[in-house]
Design an enzyme around this catalytic site. Structure first.
Site, PDB file in Angstrom:
ATOM      1  N   HIS A   9       0.753  -1.078   0.017  1.00 34.09           N
ATOM      2  CA  HIS A   9      -0.165  -0.032  -0.116  1.00 34.09           C
ATOM      3  C   HIS A   9       0.900   1.351   0.049  1.00 34.09           C
ATOM      4  O   HIS A   9       0.317   2.325  -0.449  1.00 34.09           O
ATOM      5  CB  HIS A   9      -1.007  -0.050   1.173  1.00 34.09           C
ATOM      6  CG  HIS A   9      -0.486   0.393   2.627  1.00 34.09           C
ATOM      7  ND1 HIS A   9      -0.073  -0.740   3.552  1.00 34.09           N
ATOM      8  CD2 HIS A   9      -0.106   1.528   3.124  1.00 34.09           C
ATOM      9  CE1 HIS A   9       0.490  -0.119   4.608  1.00 34.09           C
ATOM     10  NE2 HIS A   9       0.534   1.063   4.312  1.00 34.09           N
ATOM     11  N   SER A  40       4.734   2.348   7.943  1.00 32.95           N
ATOM     12  CA  SER A  40       4.378   1.289   7.139  1.00 32.95           C
ATOM     13  C   SER A  40       5.531   0.735   6.204  1.00 32.95           C
ATOM     14  O   SER A  40       6.245   1.732   5.539  1.00 32.95           O
ATOM     15  CB  SER A  40       3.198   1.618   6.251  1.00 32.95           C
ATOM     16  OG  SER A  40       2.017   1.873   7.239  1.00 32.95           O
ATOM     17  N   ASP A  55      -0.135  -7.704   1.219  1.00 34.24           N
ATOM     18  CA  ASP A  55       0.666  -6.285   1.293  1.00 34.24           C
ATOM     19  C   ASP A  55       1.855  -6.136   1.269  1.00 34.24           C
ATOM     20  O   ASP A  55       2.696  -5.404   2.467  1.00 34.24           O
ATOM     21  CB  ASP A  55      -0.096  -5.397   2.759  1.00 34.24           C
ATOM     22  CG  ASP A  55       0.123  -4.115   2.824  1.00 34.24           C
ATOM     23  OD1 ASP A  55       0.300  -3.571   1.561  1.00 34.24           O
ATOM     24  OD2 ASP A  55       0.013  -3.389   3.794  1.00 34.24           O
TER      25      ASP A  55
END
Length: 495
Positions: free
Chosen positions: A135, A239, A165
């Site tokens: 993402h 992230s 992901d």
């Protein structure tokens, strides 16, 4: 009761102060209060040892952590500003609506805006491979990787897997320091871990916590979930960064948080590095993720279902249906079987079995222990291959940015989710960009495109090839299945 003279209270305070000052000091010269507050030497040594462990982990991994900046150009339709139209939805709108004069003027031009994203990643090899979250780079036109020494490089997106992901990037750089990968299967609840990354753009930030839980699933974040839960602070920008044990080994990839405010609230999730390792290898070697396939429709047990099959307990997975001529069907599995072990490992629920099968190499033969007709039996199954999907970002970008939609090849598993026959061919629409070409044409999520013009299509490659043969400025006719209805859609790009 008689009151004390006013001078009594000050005198008491003065006496106490003089007693403290005149009290004999210990031989080392410290006051009694300070001497009592000094920690025992063994406790201080233990704390310093723990601090040294955190320092070691940070110093070992920090040089391999990178900042990832992504940019994406988005065309946004411009609208003329004004007061709300009082004649909207009125029969007089054709004569008095606020767009009356606009009909005689050219429409406003769309403007390009640049969306910027920021995340983290870490170097896994001296060849320049970098791990991050899918993402973080999804739909990006440009990805810039910044090292801790300040050097910047434009990155190639080797591949991305939205189901987990995980994305793999590559930069052309020298003198890179890579991380050591640990074994996430060895993690235990309560162990110390450190999260590294760039939260809110603050480069080289580390936070510490413990492993709060393992095997977290059904969070609705990705398709294949087996998260490590941690209370090490994870915030926007973290992230893709590494989760590290005190030996300085990466045990997970920071991926998501559970929050009501948008910031850290004590619950973060990381993807286990053992899962990441296999995804990374597939993306680098094959450009796609190869997953195992069993060919069964499964569900979890409850007490009522278990009792109806004379099965003790609820640990196990119930087979609801078997795909015709699939691996399970060829091996002899039947509806009503309860799978209790897969390749020697216990099966607690359907999420665990799904992960086990996906991580098994297609063509490998495994033993499945199942319960049928009141007794256990073992069946050997040759695992098949789940229909592979190309995950190269450049291919996906064309469909997303040009058509305002994304799609994926139909598979037996997707067909079942959409209540279709397992052999349904075509591509299923997975997202539609508001006001984009696909949206204007009337395409919707879950629509199945089965033909372009009159040419049948079987997969995403067919779909893209057929579109390239058409003039999208002039428009193209698609045959679409919406629910139980077959309909035509005219898709056209506006110049």
């Amino acid at each position: 009761m008689a009151r004390s003279p006013k001078w009594i209270v000050p005198l008491v305070i003065l006496s106490a102060a003089l007693g403290f000052v005149l009290a004999p000091l210990p031989k080392d010269g410290t006051s009694p209060a300070l001497a009592a507050a000094e920690p025992p030497s063994d406790s201080l040594a233990a704390a310093e040892d723990l601090s040294a462990a955190f320092e070691y982990a940070a110093e070992k991994v920090s040089p391999s952590v990178v900042t990832i900046g992504s940019t994406r150009r988005v065309e946004v339709p411009q609208r003329r500003r004004g007061l709300p139209d009082p004649f909207f939805n009125s029969p007089f709108r054709d004569f008095f609506g606020d767009d009356f004069f606009e009909r005689f003027q050219p429409p406003p031009r769309n403007r390009d805006y640049v969306q910027e994203g920021l995340g983290s990643g870490f170097i896994v090899s001296e060849e320049g491979y970098v791990i991050t979250n899918s993402h973080v780079v999804r739909g990006a036109d440009e990805v810039i990787v910044t090292l801790t020494d300040g050097r910047e490089f434009e990155a190639e997106i080797v591949g991305a897997d939205d189901k987990t992901d995980i994305a793999v990037l590559r930069i052309d750089a020298d003198e890179l320091q890579s991380v050591a990968l640990g074994d996430s299967d060895e993690l235990r609840v309560g162990r110390w871990v450190v999260a590294l990354g760039n939260p809110f753009g603050l480069q080289s930030t580390i936070t510490a916590g413990i492993v709060s839980a393992t095997g977290r699933s059904r969070m609705g974040i990705v398709d294949y979930e087996d998260f490590i839960q941690t209370d090490a602070a994870i915030n926007p920008g973290n992230s893709g960064g590494p989760l590290v044990n005190l030996r300085g080994e990466v045990v997970g990839v920071n991926s998501a948080i559970l929050t009501r405010s948008g910031g850290y609230m004590g619950i973060g999730f990381a993807i286990p590095i053992n899962m990441v390792r296999s995804i990374m290898t597939s993306l680098i070697e094959d450009g796609q993720v190869v997953r195992g396939w069993l060919g069964v429709l499964i569900q979890n047990l409850n007490e009522g279902l278990a009792e109806s099959f004379d099965f003790s307990g609820t640990d196990g997975v119930l087979v609801g249906d078997v795909t015709e001529d699939g691996p399970a069907d060829r091996a002899g599995l039947e509806p009503g079987d309860i799978i209790t072990r897969f390749d020697g490992k216990p099966v607690d629920d359907m999420d665990k079995l799904r992960l086990m099968v996906a991580e098994t190499t297609p063509g490998e033969e495994v033993d499945i222990v199942l319960f049928r007709d009141g007794r256990e039996r073992t069946i050997e199954v040759e695992i098949g291959e789940l229909e592979a999907e190309s995950v190269a970002a450049s291919d996906d970008e064309t469909a997303e940015t040009e058509l305002g939609m994304s799609a994926r090849t139909m598979s037996p598993d997707i067909a079942r989710q959409l209540n279709r026959e397992p052999d349904t061919k075509g591509v299923v629409v997975t997202s539609v960009e508001p006001r984009g070409p696909a949206d204007r044409a009337g395409l919707q999520m879950r629509d199945i495109i089965v033909a372009v013009q009159e040419e049948p299509i079987e997969d995403l490659a067919d779909f893209r090839r057929a579109l390239k043969e058409q003039d999208l400025e002039e428009g193209v006719r698609l045959t679409v299945l919406t629910g139980e209805t077959r309909r035509f859609v005219f898709l056209q790009l506006r110049g």
